[in-house]
Design an enzyme around this catalytic site. Structure first.
Site, PDB file in Angstrom:
ATOM      1  N   LEU A 103       0.838  -1.195   0.000  1.00  0.00           N
ATOM      2  CA  LEU A 103       0.000   0.000   0.000  1.00  0.00           C
ATOM      3  C   LEU A 103       0.869   1.239   0.000  1.00  0.00           C
ATOM      4  O   LEU A 103       1.673   1.456   0.913  1.00  0.00           O
ATOM      5  CB  LEU A 103      -0.941   0.017   1.204  1.00  0.00           C
ATOM      6  N   ASP A 104       0.690   2.064  -1.022  1.00  0.00           N
ATOM      7  CA  ASP A 104       1.476   3.275  -1.191  1.00  0.00           C
ATOM      8  C   ASP A 104       1.022   4.357  -0.213  1.00  0.00           C
ATOM      9  O   ASP A 104      -0.171   4.573  -0.003  1.00  0.00           O
ATOM     10  CB  ASP A 104       1.310   3.764  -2.634  1.00  0.00           C
ATOM     11  N   ALA A 105       1.985   5.068   0.385  1.00  0.00           N
ATOM     12  CA  ALA A 105       1.752   6.281   1.186  1.00  0.00           C
ATOM     13  C   ALA A 105       0.535   6.176   2.094  1.00  0.00           C
ATOM     14  O   ALA A 105      -0.404   6.968   2.010  1.00  0.00           O
ATOM     15  CB  ALA A 105       1.620   7.493   0.254  1.00  0.00           C
TER      16      ALA A 105
ATOM     17  N   GLU B 105       3.886   1.403   2.910  1.00  0.00           N
ATOM     18  CA  GLU B 105       4.854   2.491   2.852  1.00  0.00           C
ATOM     19  C   GLU B 105       4.249   3.611   3.686  1.00  0.00           C
ATOM     20  O   GLU B 105       3.192   4.145   3.340  1.00  0.00           O
ATOM     21  CB  GLU B 105       5.074   2.968   1.420  1.00  0.00           C
TER      22      GLU B 105
ATOM     23  N   ASP C  52      14.659   4.349   6.365  1.00  0.00           N
ATOM     24  CA  ASP C  52      15.782   4.752   7.203  1.00  0.00           C
ATOM     25  C   ASP C  52      17.028   3.926   6.897  1.00  0.00           C
ATOM     26  O   ASP C  52      18.155   4.437   6.925  1.00  0.00           O
ATOM     27  CB  ASP C  52      15.416   4.617   8.681  1.00  0.00           C
TER      28      ASP C  52
ATOM     29  N   HIS D 286      12.397   2.222  -6.672  1.00  0.00           N
ATOM     30  CA  HIS D 286      12.010   3.119  -7.763  1.00  0.00           C
ATOM     31  C   HIS D 286      12.110   4.583  -7.360  1.00  0.00           C
ATOM     32  O   HIS D 286      12.531   5.431  -8.149  1.00  0.00           O
ATOM     33  CB  HIS D 286      10.585   2.785  -8.228  1.00  0.00           C
TER      34      HIS D 286
ATOM     35  N   GLN E 269      14.023   5.996  -4.897  1.00  0.00           N
ATOM     36  CA  GLN E 269      15.379   6.444  -4.574  1.00  0.00           C
ATOM     37  C   GLN E 269      16.264   6.554  -5.814  1.00  0.00           C
ATOM     38  O   GLN E 269      17.258   7.295  -5.796  1.00  0.00           O
ATOM     39  CB  GLN E 269      16.020   5.483  -3.556  1.00  0.00           C
ATOM     40  N   ILE E 270      15.931   5.840  -6.874  1.00  0.00           N
ATOM     41  CA  ILE E 270      16.664   5.987  -8.133  1.00  0.00           C
ATOM     42  C   ILE E 270      15.955   6.998  -9.027  1.00  0.00           C
ATOM     43  O   ILE E 270      16.540   7.981  -9.475  1.00  0.00           O
ATOM     44  CB  ILE E 270      16.776   4.630  -8.864  1.00  0.00           C
ATOM     45  N   GLY E 271      14.686   6.756  -9.285  1.00  0.00           N
ATOM     46  CA  GLY E 271      13.973   7.517 -10.301  1.00  0.00           C
ATOM     47  C   GLY E 271      13.723   8.968  -9.975  1.00  0.00           C
ATOM     48  O   GLY E 271      13.492   9.778 -10.883  1.00  0.00           O
ATOM     49  N   ASN E 272      13.743   9.332  -8.708  1.00  0.00           N
ATOM     50  CA  ASN E 272      13.551  10.732  -8.343  1.00  0.00           C
ATOM     51  C   ASN E 272      14.853  11.516  -8.280  1.00  0.00           C
ATOM     52  O   ASN E 272      14.843  12.717  -8.011  1.00  0.00           O
ATOM     53  CB  ASN E 272      12.800  10.843  -7.015  1.00  0.00           C
TER      54      ASN E 272
END
Length: 590
Positions: free
Chosen positions: A258-260, A294, A321, A385, A387-390
């Site tokens: 589940l996102d956010a 998340e 973290d 996704h 930590q890389i894509g942003n």
């Protein structure tokens, strides 16, 4: 075919030639079903519901027509072959013939997860093509894949977090049966499949719900994406709980991420998240089904365990973290989300590996709670996704850290009792960037472009000598194409070496660490005092100990002694020095 008419959202075949259609439209006085271009008046029920049964066949297209003549897709559409702006399509949910029909999942402790984006995982970017690549992941020791959101969103390409039709697999990836075939193929290889779902907002384009169901949203409780979803409304609550049951039941997913969840606001009792977990647990009691959150608020109670070690609500939560601490150590980046870790990177890393929550300001409230959270209730990663894509240019850690550092940090991830997650391609050392991409036009497309600089500042900032003008255009199709995996690297000598290392660590984990986690649901830990650069932890599993010693400096350093049987790193250490970067792990029976 289903035996009973579905008493909630959407369309269901009730026989070979009859379907039942149902819509919640409390702002409307009348609604018509337009089925294969033939209109049908829908019967108005209490509380804003409309329904009708009509002769229909699999593959028929249909719309709901509002009182002003506007035609909208079914918000619970099971297929949108022409995208969010086209008609919905009637599907037979029971047509797919499962091959791995006896599959019941795997215990959570055996999870080694690979997160993947369907569109970028293969050159073809489809469910069927992804299924063909799964043997590679199984060979690397991966036991679960986590698929980024596939719910229908605007356009042909995107990350999926702006979905607007949560029941329909995105048309660019394939049909619902194609998605089932992907899940089926994974199960045939002994791999679980988790799906990323977004229950906190809808995307900015293609969502028609505000036109006829304004009570679906609560403008008094804004989120970063607009008005929050009104989970206090029974129809809204049902929409999302049934969605979870649909993915887990019809598609046989082994779990959901589940996102956010920090943006899921609900004042009713029980809270939506509690109601969701209860229904999932009751409905799939005969299967290993895992729910992951998340949660930026780092709420321990979401992943807490009962006194007997059983799961109270969610199986696990993402451990940002762990990532932030090690990312700062490896790269020295201290901007945006990394700022709280800049001055205490070592202590934060140790806390994230033991307690599961680093004591930064953002996690203060989480640490004040006393809920027991075992290590297996945290999903840790070196990359994902976000930590890389942003990042400004989508660099992977392989391009930012030294090879020795990355090797040791990968071993730290795999040899601790938290659940490891990797981002697609990480298992073979993929260096191709993963960028942010979307398919919007006009002002919305411009807004997405403007937002990328601010997002990049949160993830390390702009590299020296680069400006916002240098950022890849997220709307350009080439940005999407540049984010696809380069499978030729997996077949190279370097790629095979990476895969062999991953498989070696995975074998150690399944042989030595997973059994400890299964036999003791609430382990204890001892964090040994150590200077910066050294992480020394013992986990106690009701008797047996897992001992881990890591040196992330470039020289030798004394570490607390290990007296167990080595499982990685050489001979038993007894107060001797550990060369760096280096790692040593052992298991000791008391």
């Amino acid at each position: 075919m289903p035996d009973l008419v579905r008493k909630t959202w959407g369309a269901e075949l009730t026989s070979d030639d009859v379907a039942h259609f149902r819509l919640w439209a409390p702002d409307e006085q009348a609604v018509r079903l337009v089925l294969a271009d033939v209109p049908h008046s829908m019967r108005a029920l209490d509380s804003g519901w409309f329904e009708v049964s009509a002769r229909a066949r699999v593959g028929d297209r249909y719309w709901f027509e509002l009182s002003d003549g506007t035609r909208v897709a079914d918000p619970a559409s099971r297929a949108q072959p022409e995208g969010v702006s086209g008609p919905s399509m009637l599907v037979d949910r029971s047509a797919y013939q499962w091959k791995a029909s006896s599959w019941r999942g795997r215990p959570w402790e055996e999870s080694i997860i690979s997160e993947l984006h369907v569109g970028c995982f293969t050159p073809e970017g489809t469910f069927r093509a992804a299924a063909e690549r799964l043997p590679h992941l199984a060979q690397a020791g991966i036991t679960a894949i986590e698929i980024m959101p596939v719910a229908e969103f605007q356009g042909e390409r995107g990350w999926g977090y702006d979905g607007v039709l949560p029941y329909a697999p995105h048309h660019a990836y394939g049909t619902p049966d194609d998605l089932k075939a992907l899940v089926d193929a994974a199960h045939g290889l002994g791999m679980m499949v988790l799906l990323d779902v977004v229950y906190n907002h809808f995307g900015p384009e293609g969502n028609s719900l505000p036109r006829y169901a304004s009570r679906f949203f609560n403008g008094d409780r804004p989120t970063p994406w607009g008005a929050s979803i009104a989970f206090e409304e029974p129809a809204v609550r049902r929409f999302f709980i049934d969605n979870a049951l649909y993915w887990l039941g019809d598609f046989r997913f082994d779990g959901l991420r589940l996102d956010a969840t920090d943006q899921i606001r609900d004042t009713s009792e029980p809270h939506f998240l509690a109601a969701l977990t209860r229904e999932v647990q009751e409905t799939f009691a005969d299967r290993n089904v895992h729910l992951v959150v998340e949660d930026a608020d780092r709420r321990r109670n979401l992943v807490r365990r009962n006194e007997d070690g059983t799961i109270a609500f969610f199986t696990a939560g993402w451990n940002d973290d762990f990532h932030h601490g090690l990312h700062v150590i490896a790269t020295g980046e201290e901007r945006g989300f990394y700022r709280p870790f800049a001055t205490r990177r070592w202590q934060a890393t140790r806390e994230a590996m033991t307690d599961g929550f680093a004591s930064t300001e953002a996690a203060k409230s989480a640490r004040q709670q006393d809920d027991p959270v075992p290590p297996q209730a945290r999903v840790s990663f070196l990359q994902n996704h976000d930590q890389i894509g942003n990042r400004a240019f989508g660099e992977r850690l392989v391009s930012l850290a030294t090879p020795d550092q990355l090797r040791v940090m990968t071993a730290m991830l795999m040899l601790s009792p938290q659940i490891p997650l990797f981002f697609m391609g990480e298992e073979y050392g993929e260096s191709q960037p993963f960028l942010f991409f979307a398919h919007y036009a006009g002002e919305l497309g411009e807004a997405v472009r403007r937002g990328r600089h601010g997002e990049a500042e949160n993830f390390g900032g702009m590299p020296p000598g680069k400006t916002a003008d240098d950022l890849p255009d997220p709307i350009d199709p080439q940005t999407f194409a540049a984010s696809k995996l380069r499978w030729e690297r997996a077949a190279s000598a370097s790629g095979r070496t990476h895969v062999a290392f991953m498989r070696h660590l995975a074998n150690i984990r399944q042989r030595h660490i997973a059994p400890l986690m299964r036999q003791c649901k609430l382990p204890n830990f001892k964090l040994h005092p150590a200077p910066d650069g050294i992480v020394a932890i013992d986990w106690s599993f009701g008797g047996p100990l897992l001992e881990l010693r890591t040196n992330l400096t470039s020289g030798k350093s004394p570490v607390p002694p290990i007296r167990g049987e080595p499982i990685f790193g050489g001979e038993t250490l007894d107060g001797s020095e550990l060369p760096g970067p280096g790692i040593f792990a052992a298991v000791r029976s008391n």
